[in-house]
Design a protein around this motif. Structure first.
Motif, PDB file in Angstrom:
ATOM      1  N   LEU A  43      -7.625   0.221  -3.701  1.00 33.51           N
ATOM      2  CA  LEU A  43      -8.193  -0.634  -2.662  1.00 33.51           C
ATOM      3  C   LEU A  43      -7.134  -0.984  -1.631  1.00 33.51           C
ATOM      4  O   LEU A  43      -7.388  -0.968  -0.423  1.00 33.51           O
ATOM      5  CB  LEU A  43      -8.778  -1.893  -3.296  1.00 33.51           C
ATOM      6  CG  LEU A  43      -9.615  -2.796  -2.388  1.00 33.51           C
ATOM      7  CD1 LEU A  43     -10.858  -2.063  -1.897  1.00 33.51           C
ATOM      8  CD2 LEU A  43     -10.012  -4.069  -3.129  1.00 33.51           C
ATOM      9  N   GLY A  44      -5.930  -1.286  -2.099  1.00 33.72           N
ATOM     10  CA  GLY A  44      -4.840  -1.610  -1.188  1.00 33.72           C
ATOM     11  C   GLY A  44      -4.433  -0.431  -0.324  1.00 33.72           C
ATOM     12  O   GLY A  44      -4.146  -0.589   0.868  1.00 33.72           O
ATOM     13  N   GLU A  45      -4.422   0.756  -0.905  1.00 36.79           N
ATOM     14  CA  GLU A  45      -4.079   1.954  -0.138  1.00 36.79           C
ATOM     15  C   GLU A  45      -5.085   2.194   0.981  1.00 36.79           C
ATOM     16  O   GLU A  45      -4.709   2.477   2.130  1.00 36.79           O
ATOM     17  CB  GLU A  45      -4.019   3.167  -1.063  1.00 36.79           C
ATOM     18  CG  GLU A  45      -2.826   3.171  -2.005  1.00 36.79           C
ATOM     19  CD  GLU A  45      -2.928   4.265  -3.055  1.00 36.79           C
ATOM     20  OE1 GLU A  45      -3.871   5.091  -2.962  1.00 36.79           O
ATOM     21  OE2 GLU A  45      -2.079   4.297  -3.964  1.00 36.79           O
ATOM     22  N   ASP A  46      -6.374   2.067   0.657  1.00 32.61           N
ATOM     23  CA  ASP A  46      -7.400   2.286   1.681  1.00 32.61           C
ATOM     24  C   ASP A  46      -7.380   1.178   2.723  1.00 32.61           C
ATOM     25  O   ASP A  46      -7.593   1.421   3.915  1.00 32.61           O
ATOM     26  CB  ASP A  46      -8.787   2.377   1.033  1.00 32.61           C
ATOM     27  CG  ASP A  46      -9.182   3.810   0.731  1.00 32.61           C
ATOM     28  OD1 ASP A  46      -8.326   4.701   0.857  1.00 32.61           O
ATOM     29  OD2 ASP A  46     -10.352   4.038   0.368  1.00 32.61           O
ATOM     30  N   ALA A  47      -7.129  -0.053   2.296  1.00 31.84           N
ATOM     31  CA  ALA A  47      -7.052  -1.156   3.247  1.00 31.84           C
ATOM     32  C   ALA A  47      -5.955  -0.891   4.280  1.00 31.84           C
ATOM     33  O   ALA A  47      -6.126  -1.152   5.479  1.00 31.84           O
ATOM     34  CB  ALA A  47      -6.792  -2.469   2.515  1.00 31.84           C
ATOM     35  N   LYS A  48      -4.837  -0.352   3.821  1.00 40.36           N
ATOM     36  CA  LYS A  48      -3.730  -0.026   4.720  1.00 40.36           C
ATOM     37  C   LYS A  48      -4.066   1.180   5.598  1.00 40.36           C
ATOM     38  O   LYS A  48      -3.843   1.169   6.810  1.00 40.36           O
ATOM     39  CB  LYS A  48      -2.460   0.244   3.909  1.00 40.36           C
ATOM     40  CG  LYS A  48      -1.237   0.517   4.765  1.00 40.36           C
ATOM     41  CD  LYS A  48       0.002   0.693   3.893  1.00 40.36           C
ATOM     42  CE  LYS A  48       1.242   0.960   4.744  1.00 40.36           C
ATOM     43  NZ  LYS A  48       2.457   1.121   3.905  1.00 40.36           N
ATOM     44  N   THR A  59     -11.643   5.478  -7.716  1.00 39.19           N
ATOM     45  CA  THR A  59     -12.701   6.001  -6.852  1.00 39.19           C
ATOM     46  C   THR A  59     -13.758   4.934  -6.570  1.00 39.19           C
ATOM     47  O   THR A  59     -14.339   4.891  -5.489  1.00 39.19           O
ATOM     48  CB  THR A  59     -13.368   7.244  -7.465  1.00 39.19           C
ATOM     49  OG1 THR A  59     -14.110   6.888  -8.638  1.00 39.19           O
ATOM     50  CG2 THR A  59     -12.329   8.295  -7.825  1.00 39.19           C
ATOM     51  N   ILE A  60     -14.000   4.054  -7.526  1.00 36.85           N
ATOM     52  CA  ILE A  60     -14.962   2.966  -7.320  1.00 36.85           C
ATOM     53  C   ILE A  60     -14.468   2.036  -6.217  1.00 36.85           C
ATOM     54  O   ILE A  60     -15.228   1.609  -5.344  1.00 36.85           O
ATOM     55  CB  ILE A  60     -15.179   2.194  -8.631  1.00 36.85           C
ATOM     56  CG1 ILE A  60     -15.779   3.124  -9.698  1.00 36.85           C
ATOM     57  CG2 ILE A  60     -16.098   0.997  -8.405  1.00 36.85           C
ATOM     58  CD1 ILE A  60     -15.772   2.532 -11.097  1.00 36.85           C
ATOM     59  N   ALA A  61     -13.178   1.712  -6.244  1.00 41.73           N
ATOM     60  CA  ALA A  61     -12.596   0.852  -5.214  1.00 41.73           C
ATOM     61  C   ALA A  61     -12.733   1.483  -3.834  1.00 41.73           C
ATOM     62  O   ALA A  61     -13.123   0.820  -2.868  1.00 41.73           O
ATOM     63  CB  ALA A  61     -11.128   0.584  -5.530  1.00 41.73           C
ATOM     64  N   PHE A  87      -7.744   0.105  -9.743  1.00 43.65           N
ATOM     65  CA  PHE A  87      -8.735  -0.354  -8.772  1.00 43.65           C
ATOM     66  C   PHE A  87      -8.043  -1.056  -7.604  1.00 43.65           C
ATOM     67  O   PHE A  87      -8.285  -0.735  -6.432  1.00 43.65           O
ATOM     68  CB  PHE A  87      -9.728  -1.305  -9.452  1.00 43.65           C
ATOM     69  CG  PHE A  87     -10.759  -1.897  -8.530  1.00 43.65           C
ATOM     70  CD1 PHE A  87     -11.982  -1.277  -8.349  1.00 43.65           C
ATOM     71  CD2 PHE A  87     -10.507  -3.079  -7.836  1.00 43.65           C
ATOM     72  CE1 PHE A  87     -12.932  -1.815  -7.487  1.00 43.65           C
ATOM     73  CE2 PHE A  87     -11.447  -3.626  -6.978  1.00 43.65           C
ATOM     74  CZ  PHE A  87     -12.666  -2.990  -6.796  1.00 43.65           C
ATOM     75  N   ALA A  88      -7.174  -2.016  -7.910  1.00 44.45           N
ATOM     76  CA  ALA A  88      -6.491  -2.779  -6.867  1.00 44.45           C
ATOM     77  C   ALA A  88      -5.542  -1.906  -6.059  1.00 44.45           C
ATOM     78  O   ALA A  88      -5.441  -2.048  -4.829  1.00 44.45           O
ATOM     79  CB  ALA A  88      -5.737  -3.951  -7.491  1.00 44.45           C
ATOM     80  N   ASP A  89      -4.841  -0.994  -6.726  1.00 45.51           N
ATOM     81  CA  ASP A  89      -3.906  -0.116  -6.014  1.00 45.51           C
ATOM     82  C   ASP A  89      -4.643   0.760  -5.002  1.00 45.51           C
ATOM     83  O   ASP A  89      -4.213   0.914  -3.854  1.00 45.51           O
ATOM     84  CB  ASP A  89      -3.130   0.753  -6.996  1.00 45.51           C
ATOM     85  CG  ASP A  89      -2.082  -0.034  -7.765  1.00 45.51           C
ATOM     86  OD1 ASP A  89      -1.798  -1.188  -7.389  1.00 45.51           O
ATOM     87  OD2 ASP A  89      -1.553   0.513  -8.760  1.00 45.51           O
TER      88      ASP A  89
END
Length: 332
Positions: A109-114, A65-67, A105-107
């Motif tokens: 962030l990557g999902e939202d970036a996509k 959620t922080i990401a 966190f990275a996962d």
């Protein structure tokens, strides 16, 4: 003798967690210390926001959620400018590099970036003994000269806002054991809904084009509706009259007000809404509202821009002015 080409701990961390997010060719797979963002003839809109542990999120908040919050608060700014996301750079100040925190966190962030079409372009990773901090600078594209700023509001424009106001402030109250937490002790579903609004904003990027086409001025509501409208009016050299009774609230918020568990000021001055606040000529307001309906996002008229330099007036259902002791969240 150490291998001079062996990666540092920082390089390994970046390669493991964040290189997969750098899908734009201009990121060069994060092997360079700079990136290239093509403008394609558009203007590039730049915005930056940091989220700090203990200020913008709680130490107990889940890392995913922080990401999402770190990226979405920037995406919200782009939406209010009428910009399409193009990419972001990330600075992480970490106390440690534990996989149990970094992987989710990275996962996420990557999902939202996509999801939002906003790939990672680069950044920096540093260690800190103090609170963790995530800073993101996001880039967006708008046709030349078409960014929607804060300075274009004119007397007669209608004031519109997306979504509902105050839920995130109530979510923080729930997490910190405030009056809303006590009032909702027997309603876990309502508590979860409010907490989600605080932890995971819903940036209104689907409305970026409509905002660009219809709005004369816009900004996102991050520090509180009352304070942010005051900022917009000051930038445009105007004032405003707001129908406080017409400000969109969730059913949970309405119930808490009815029970005197929270006051209206808490909702109007609370931060972290990340809704779009904009001014629109009356003839164009229906088009923005219809765009919201088509995208599944409520858009509500809450007032009118008027001439003058006074602070915006918030009127209750009887036309009496609400005296707000606090307009917004302030860091200082």
């Amino acid at each position: 003798m150490a291998n001079p080409h062996s990666p540092s701990a920082e390089d390994s961390l970046i390669a493991r967690y964040f290189k997969p997010l750098a899908t734009d060719p201009g990121a060069f797979g994060l092997v360079d210390d700079a990136a290239v963002l093509s403008s394609s003839g558009d203007d590039i809109v730049v915005t930056t926001d940091a989220v700090v542990e203990g200020v913008h999120y709680l130490a107990t908040d889940p890392p995913d959620t922080i990401a999402r919050k770190a990226l979405r608060v920037n995406l919200s700014d782009l939406a209010a400018k009428g910009a399409v996301p193009a990419g972001f750079v990330l600075t992480l100040a970490l106390r440690s590099k534990e996989d149990a925190w970094l992987r989710p966190f990275a996962d996420a962030l990557g999902e939202d970036a996509k999801t939002f079409g906003c790939p990672l372009l680069g950044g920096d990773t540093v260690s800190t003994p103090g609170p963790q901090m995530i800073s993101i600078t996001a880039f967006g594209r708008v046709p030349k000269g078409r960014m929607v700023g804060r300075t274009g509001a004119r007397p007669g424009d209608l004031i519109l806002v997306t979504g509902t106001i105050g839920d995130a402030a109530l979510g923080l109250d729930v997490l910190t054991g405030g009056t809303a937490a006590a009032a909702l002790a027997s309603d876990p579903a309502a508590r979860d809904t409010l907490v989600s609004r605080y932890r995971i904003p819903q940036p209104r990027n689907v409305l970026a084009q409509a905002v660009r086409e219809q709005a004369t001025a816009a900004m996102d509501v991050s520090d509180g509706l009352a304070g942010d409208l005051t900022k917009l009016c000051a930038a445009s050299g105007v004032s405003a009259t707001v129908n406080a009774a017409g400000i969109p609230l969730s059913a949970v918020a309405v119930g808490l007000i009815a029970r005197n568990a929270v006051c209206v000021e808490t909702l109007l001055a609370g931060g972290d809404d990340y809704e779009v606040l904009c001014t629109v000529p009356p003839a164009q307001s229906d088009a923005l509202i219809a765009a919201g309906q088509a995208a599944g996002v409520a858009v509500t008229v809450i007032g009118t821009i008027v001439a003058g330099h006074e602070r915006p007036r918030f009127l209750d259902g009887q036309g009496q002015e609400l005296v707000l002791k606090r307009l917004s969240y302030s860091h200082f």
